[in-house]
Design a protein around this motif. Sequence first.
Motif, PDB file in Angstrom:
ATOM      1  N   ALA A   2       0.384  -1.036  -0.177  1.00 25.48           N
ATOM      2  CA  ALA A   2      -0.047   0.198   0.146  1.00 25.48           C
ATOM      3  C   ALA A   2       0.599   1.329   0.095  1.00 25.48           C
ATOM      4  O   ALA A   2       1.641   1.073   0.591  1.00 25.48           O
ATOM      5  CB  ALA A   2      -0.905  -0.048   1.460  1.00 25.48           C
ATOM      6  N   MET A   3       0.461   1.920  -0.779  1.00 24.28           N
ATOM      7  CA  MET A   3       1.333   3.197  -1.006  1.00 24.28           C
ATOM      8  C   MET A   3       0.999   4.333  -1.102  1.00 24.28           C
ATOM      9  O   MET A   3      -0.462   4.477  -1.366  1.00 24.28           O
ATOM     10  CB  MET A   3       2.333   3.697  -2.499  1.00 24.28           C
ATOM     11  CG  MET A   3       3.146   2.796  -2.851  1.00 24.28           C
ATOM     12  SD  MET A   3       3.626   2.606  -4.708  1.00 24.28           S
ATOM     13  CE  MET A   3       4.501   4.405  -3.780  1.00 24.28           C
ATOM     14  N   PRO A   4       0.920   5.917  -0.072  1.00 26.18           N
ATOM     15  CA  PRO A   4      -0.184   6.632   0.051  1.00 26.18           C
ATOM     16  C   PRO A   4      -0.263   7.505  -1.314  1.00 26.18           C
ATOM     17  O   PRO A   4       0.765   7.662  -2.275  1.00 26.18           O
ATOM     18  CB  PRO A   4       0.787   7.163   0.964  1.00 26.18           C
ATOM     19  CG  PRO A   4       2.184   7.015   0.621  1.00 26.18           C
ATOM     20  CD  PRO A   4       2.344   5.659   0.477  1.00 26.18           C
ATOM     21  N   PHE A   5      -0.915   8.081  -2.151  1.00 28.23           N
ATOM     22  CA  PHE A   5      -1.699   9.148  -3.132  1.00 28.23           C
ATOM     23  C   PHE A   5      -0.820  10.138  -2.561  1.00 28.23           C
ATOM     24  O   PHE A   5      -0.800  10.671  -2.419  1.00 28.23           O
ATOM     25  CB  PHE A   5      -3.373   9.295  -3.572  1.00 28.23           C
ATOM     26  CG  PHE A   5      -2.589   9.842  -4.871  1.00 28.23           C
ATOM     27  CD1 PHE A   5      -3.708   9.661  -5.882  1.00 28.23           C
ATOM     28  CD2 PHE A   5      -4.000  11.160  -4.205  1.00 28.23           C
ATOM     29  CE1 PHE A   5      -4.013  10.034  -6.973  1.00 28.23           C
ATOM     30  CE2 PHE A   5      -3.727  11.653  -5.496  1.00 28.23           C
ATOM     31  CZ  PHE A   5      -3.669  11.011  -7.056  1.00 28.23           C
ATOM     32  N   SER A  32      -1.978  -4.252  -6.421  1.00 29.26           N
ATOM     33  CA  SER A  32      -2.744  -4.734  -5.110  1.00 29.26           C
ATOM     34  C   SER A  32      -3.600  -5.411  -5.371  1.00 29.26           C
ATOM     35  O   SER A  32      -4.649  -6.263  -4.690  1.00 29.26           O
ATOM     36  CB  SER A  32      -2.536  -3.623  -3.854  1.00 29.26           C
ATOM     37  OG  SER A  32      -3.659  -3.131  -3.866  1.00 29.26           O
ATOM     38  N   LYS A  33      -4.335  -4.676  -6.257  1.00 27.98           N
ATOM     39  CA  LYS A  33      -6.375  -5.253  -6.870  1.00 27.98           C
ATOM     40  C   LYS A  33      -6.143  -6.271  -7.170  1.00 27.98           C
ATOM     41  O   LYS A  33      -7.439  -7.425  -6.802  1.00 27.98           O
ATOM     42  CB  LYS A  33      -6.718  -3.592  -7.317  1.00 27.98           C
ATOM     43  CG  LYS A  33      -7.552  -3.079  -6.701  1.00 27.98           C
ATOM     44  CD  LYS A  33      -7.879  -1.655  -7.692  1.00 27.98           C
ATOM     45  CE  LYS A  33      -8.478  -0.195  -6.949  1.00 27.98           C
ATOM     46  NZ  LYS A  33      -9.265  -0.662  -6.063  1.00 27.98           N
ATOM     47  N   GLY A 165     -14.480  -7.811  -5.213  1.00 30.21           N
ATOM     48  CA  GLY A 165     -12.911  -7.665  -4.371  1.00 30.21           C
ATOM     49  C   GLY A 165     -13.077  -6.324  -3.515  1.00 30.21           C
ATOM     50  O   GLY A 165     -14.192  -5.773  -3.089  1.00 30.21           O
ATOM     51  N   PRO A 166     -11.241  -5.553  -3.906  1.00 34.83           N
ATOM     52  CA  PRO A 166     -11.268  -4.175  -3.335  1.00 34.83           C
ATOM     53  C   PRO A 166     -11.851  -3.611  -3.632  1.00 34.83           C
ATOM     54  O   PRO A 166     -12.083  -2.928  -5.205  1.00 34.83           O
ATOM     55  CB  PRO A 166      -9.784  -4.506  -2.807  1.00 34.83           C
ATOM     56  CG  PRO A 166      -9.043  -5.594  -4.547  1.00 34.83           C
ATOM     57  CD  PRO A 166     -10.613  -6.386  -4.442  1.00 34.83           C
ATOM     58  N   LEU A 167     -12.371  -2.351  -2.915  1.00 34.75           N
ATOM     59  CA  LEU A 167     -13.219  -1.178  -3.514  1.00 34.75           C
ATOM     60  C   LEU A 167     -12.583  -0.143  -3.442  1.00 34.75           C
ATOM     61  O   LEU A 167     -10.521   0.708  -2.389  1.00 34.75           O
ATOM     62  CB  LEU A 167     -14.341  -0.538  -3.025  1.00 34.75           C
ATOM     63  CG  LEU A 167     -15.740  -2.046  -3.640  1.00 34.75           C
ATOM     64  CD1 LEU A 167     -16.963  -1.354  -2.541  1.00 34.75           C
ATOM     65  CD2 LEU A 167     -15.953  -1.685  -4.810  1.00 34.75           C
ATOM     66  N   GLY A 168     -12.490   1.340  -4.161  1.00 32.32           N
ATOM     67  CA  GLY A 168     -12.050   2.577  -3.889  1.00 32.32           C
ATOM     68  C   GLY A 168     -10.092   2.917  -4.252  1.00 32.32           C
ATOM     69  O   GLY A 168      -9.983   2.142  -5.074  1.00 32.32           O
ATOM     70  N   GLU A 169      -9.632   3.547  -4.019  1.00 28.69           N
ATOM     71  CA  GLU A 169      -7.812   3.642  -5.051  1.00 28.69           C
ATOM     72  C   GLU A 169      -7.086   2.621  -4.359  1.00 28.69           C
ATOM     73  O   GLU A 169      -7.277   2.249  -3.292  1.00 28.69           O
ATOM     74  CB  GLU A 169      -7.653   5.074  -4.092  1.00 28.69           C
ATOM     75  CG  GLU A 169      -8.740   6.574  -5.000  1.00 28.69           C
ATOM     76  CD  GLU A 169      -8.192   7.483  -5.091  1.00 28.69           C
ATOM     77  OE1 GLU A 169      -6.686   7.746  -5.237  1.00 28.69           O
ATOM     78  OE2 GLU A 169      -8.989   9.307  -4.099  1.00 28.69           O
TER      79      GLU A 169
END
Length: 169
Positions: A2-5, A32-33, A165-169
């Motif tokens: 996970a990286m910060p935007f 990651s997605k 699956g995963p949602l969001g950015e």
Amino acid sequence: MAMPFPAPTTPASGRDEVFLGYLDFFRETLLSKVDALPDDEVRRSRLPSGWTPLELLKHLRYVELRWIEWGFEGTQIAEPWGDRRGDRWHVAPDETRDSLTAALRAQGAHTASVVANNDLTTVGAPGPRWDEAAPATLERVLFHLVQEYARHLGHLDVVAELAAGPLGE
């Protein structure tokens, strides 16, 4: 990973760092997605166009290869369109999520090396990538890559949501 935007308020030493920050963020978010999807979803298409998450992953690796190595660097590439069979993206049965992930990360490391060793105003080498047009600068190539990743990550967001699956950015 996970990286910060890379927000516009995040300090950067220059435009090259900004481009690489966005490319790294989009690449790692995509990975990651895809990693979070169940095995039966990575080779399944949920869209009328028919592409799968693994095909998208391979496609983006080849996008970087075509624009950085084949285009900007002018390197001879045996199969610059190796992500395609006919008019479709293609992943062979023996290509795995792990191998495609490693290939995309390696391609990203190559892109970072090219950026570290060139000025953004450097014009690419002449070659077949440019379809007889004048080669683009590294900055224009990176801008194109950022939009390509952003657009395709949006596509993957829809597919991941349909696959629970995963949602969001």
